[in-house]
Design a protein around this motif. Structure first.
Motif, PDB file in Angstrom:
ATOM      1  N   PRO A  78     -34.516 -19.131   1.367  1.00 10.24           N
ATOM      2  CA  PRO A  78     -34.028 -20.332   2.065  1.00 10.24           C
ATOM      3  C   PRO A  78     -32.696 -20.856   1.550  1.00 10.24           C
ATOM      4  O   PRO A  78     -31.915 -21.419   2.318  1.00 10.24           O
ATOM      5  CB  PRO A  78     -35.150 -21.354   1.835  1.00 10.24           C
ATOM      6  CG  PRO A  78     -35.879 -20.855   0.620  1.00 10.24           C
ATOM      7  CD  PRO A  78     -35.792 -19.372   0.686  1.00 10.24           C
ATOM      8  N   ASP A  79     -32.416 -20.677   0.254  1.00  9.07           N
ATOM      9  CA  ASP A  79     -31.135 -21.174  -0.274  1.00  9.07           C
ATOM     10  C   ASP A  79     -30.079 -20.081  -0.329  1.00  9.07           C
ATOM     11  O   ASP A  79     -28.955 -20.296  -0.809  1.00  9.07           O
ATOM     12  CB  ASP A  79     -31.318 -21.791  -1.661  1.00  9.07           C
ATOM     13  CG  ASP A  79     -31.814 -20.764  -2.697  1.00  9.07           C
ATOM     14  OD1 ASP A  79     -32.117 -19.609  -2.307  1.00  9.07           O
ATOM     15  OD2 ASP A  79     -31.907 -21.128  -3.890  1.00  9.07           O
ATOM     16  N   GLY A  80     -30.432 -18.880   0.171  1.00  8.20           N
ATOM     17  CA  GLY A  80     -29.465 -17.800   0.233  1.00  8.20           C
ATOM     18  C   GLY A  80     -29.249 -17.059  -1.072  1.00  8.20           C
ATOM     19  O   GLY A  80     -28.464 -16.113  -1.124  1.00  8.20           O
ATOM     20  N   SER A  81     -29.929 -17.463  -2.145  1.00 12.52           N
ATOM     21  CA  SER A  81     -29.737 -16.787  -3.429  1.00 12.52           C
ATOM     22  C   SER A  81     -30.715 -15.628  -3.544  1.00 12.52           C
ATOM     23  O   SER A  81     -31.866 -15.696  -3.090  1.00 12.52           O
ATOM     24  CB  SER A  81     -29.931 -17.754  -4.591  1.00 12.52           C
ATOM     25  OG  SER A  81     -31.257 -18.292  -4.599  1.00 12.52           O
ATOM     26  N   LEU A  82     -30.259 -14.554  -4.178  1.00 13.42           N
ATOM     27  CA  LEU A  82     -31.048 -13.326  -4.303  1.00 13.42           C
ATOM     28  C   LEU A  82     -31.441 -13.131  -5.749  1.00 13.42           C
ATOM     29  O   LEU A  82     -30.588 -13.116  -6.645  1.00 13.42           O
ATOM     30  CB  LEU A  82     -30.233 -12.138  -3.810  1.00 13.42           C
ATOM     31  CG  LEU A  82     -30.959 -10.806  -3.669  1.00 13.42           C
ATOM     32  CD1 LEU A  82     -32.039 -10.881  -2.601  1.00 13.42           C
ATOM     33  CD2 LEU A  82     -29.962  -9.700  -3.319  1.00 13.42           C
ATOM     34  N   ALA A  83     -32.739 -13.015  -6.003  1.00  8.42           N
ATOM     35  CA  ALA A  83     -33.246 -12.765  -7.351  1.00  8.42           C
ATOM     36  C   ALA A  83     -34.275 -11.653  -7.265  1.00  8.42           C
ATOM     37  O   ALA A  83     -35.358 -11.844  -6.701  1.00  8.42           O
ATOM     38  CB  ALA A  83     -33.850 -14.026  -7.949  1.00  8.42           C
ATOM     39  N   LEU A  84     -33.939 -10.488  -7.787  1.00  8.65           N
ATOM     40  CA  LEU A  84     -34.819  -9.322  -7.709  1.00  8.65           C
ATOM     41  C   LEU A  84     -35.488  -9.097  -9.057  1.00  8.65           C
ATOM     42  O   LEU A  84     -34.881  -9.301 -10.110  1.00  8.65           O
ATOM     43  CB  LEU A  84     -34.018  -8.080  -7.309  1.00  8.65           C
ATOM     44  CG  LEU A  84     -33.215  -8.190  -6.013  1.00  8.65           C
ATOM     45  CD1 LEU A  84     -32.429  -6.913  -5.765  1.00  8.65           C
ATOM     46  CD2 LEU A  84     -34.140  -8.479  -4.829  1.00  8.65           C
ATOM     47  N   SER A  85     -36.735  -8.689  -9.018  1.00  5.45           N
ATOM     48  CA  SER A  85     -37.492  -8.445 -10.243  1.00  5.45           C
ATOM     49  C   SER A  85     -37.820  -6.966 -10.348  1.00  5.45           C
ATOM     50  O   SER A  85     -38.177  -6.329  -9.364  1.00  5.45           O
ATOM     51  CB  SER A  85     -38.794  -9.256 -10.233  1.00  5.45           C
ATOM     52  OG  SER A  85     -38.521 -10.641 -10.129  1.00  5.45           O
ATOM     53  N   GLY A  86     -37.696  -6.444 -11.572  1.00  6.42           N
ATOM     54  CA  GLY A  86     -38.055  -5.044 -11.765  1.00  6.42           C
ATOM     55  C   GLY A  86     -37.344  -4.453 -12.950  1.00  6.42           C
ATOM     56  O   GLY A  86     -36.395  -5.012 -13.467  1.00  6.42           O
TER      57      GLY A  86
END
Length: 291
Positions: free
Chosen positions: A283-291
């Motif tokens: 919703p805020d356009g920020s991308l946070a990927l986990s791995g």
């Protein structure tokens, strides 16, 4: 022209033979052969050459397939939507996604989407190349910074930035009149750039000590203290938060991630649902990927 016969011709041509088309459609080879023969008679041209070696399209057959394959998909989508109702989210959803995003996000996203829409079957293919949505029968594609394309429409659902990072044991140099040389872990597919840090007079001249072809390898080598690297913030945010890596600065323009579908094909309920889902997921356009 009999559209059913044309659809059967497309089925046989795309599957490369009557046998494979029969197995895919669960209809008899004799029926498919008769329908293609009827179409040839209507058009007055030979579309398929049949031999003991297999099936080959004639020049007329190749032309007919090239001109009708996309529109036939549109007709099929329209018929399916009419039968199922415009609000029904169901069927097979075929998605092409870049390898890094697919590895770190698409498994969880696919499971979450299917929990919301249990009548949808997802088929996710990880591809860094630009797939042809119509020819390869993808419903949607996820792409970073897509080039303008009148055949595709969609929505930007998240943004990312490239950041220069290093282990805490590597001191950040002071700015100088010229780029500062640093031991660097570089992308094997891109080399030779000067890393200018946004909002800073510091510029870095990377001296490659490792060339690696995966962003995850770049990150892991930096964690091991091998040198400075440049990677998307989305894959190092956890390491930055924990202090395992230190951000020296941002570099380059923002990376936009888009979910795209073809404008030539009717936007089916499943495609609309997936586009809306991806926008709501970030919703805020920020991308946070986990791995």
């Amino acid at each position: 022209m009999d559209l059913n016969a044309l659809a059967d011709f497309n089925l046989v041509a795309t599957h490369g033979g009557f046998g494979r088309a029969s197995r895919a459609s669960r209809r008899s080879k004799a029926t498919l052969s008769r329908r293609v023969a009827d179409l040839e008679e209507q058009l007055g041209v030979r579309l398929i050459e049949r031999s003991t070696k297999g099936l080959e399209l004639t020049e007329a057959g190749q032309l007919l397939l090239a001109r009708t394959e996309g529109p036939m998909h549109e007709v099929t989508d329209a018929i399916t939507a009419a039968r199922e109702g415009t609000g029904t989210v169901s069927g097979r959803l075929r998605i092409a996604a870049p390898v890094l995003f697919a590895q770190l996000a698409m498994g969880r996203l696919a499971a979450e989407f299917r929990r919301l829409y249990p009548d949808v079957t997802l088929d996710v293919v990880s591809e860094d190349r630009l797939v042809d949505l119509v020819d390869e029968q993808f419903d949607v594609a996820i792409r970073p910074n897509p080039r303008p394309d009148t055949a595709l429409v969609g929505r930007c659902f998240a943004k990312d930035r490239l950041v220069v990072v290093a282990a805490p044991s590597i001191p950040m140099p002071a700015a100088g009149p010229t780029p500062v040389r640093v031991d660097a872990i570089v992308n094997a597919h891109r080399d030779g750039d000067t890393w200018a840090l946004d909002g800073s007079s510091l510029a870095l001249e990377p001296v490659p000590v490792l060339r690696l072809s995966s962003m995850l390898m770049l990150r892991d080598a930096a964690l091991a203290g091998a040198g400075v690297t440049r990677v998307p913030r989305s894959i190092v945010w956890q390491q930055l938060a924990s202090g395992a890596l230190v951000q020296w600065g941002e570099t380059g323009p923002a990376v936009e991630l888009w979910v795209l579908h073809t404008s030539r094909r009717l936007a089916s309920p499943k495609v609309k649902a997936f586009v809306d889902f991806m926008a709501a997921r970030y919703p805020d356009g920020s991308l946070a990927l986990s791995g």
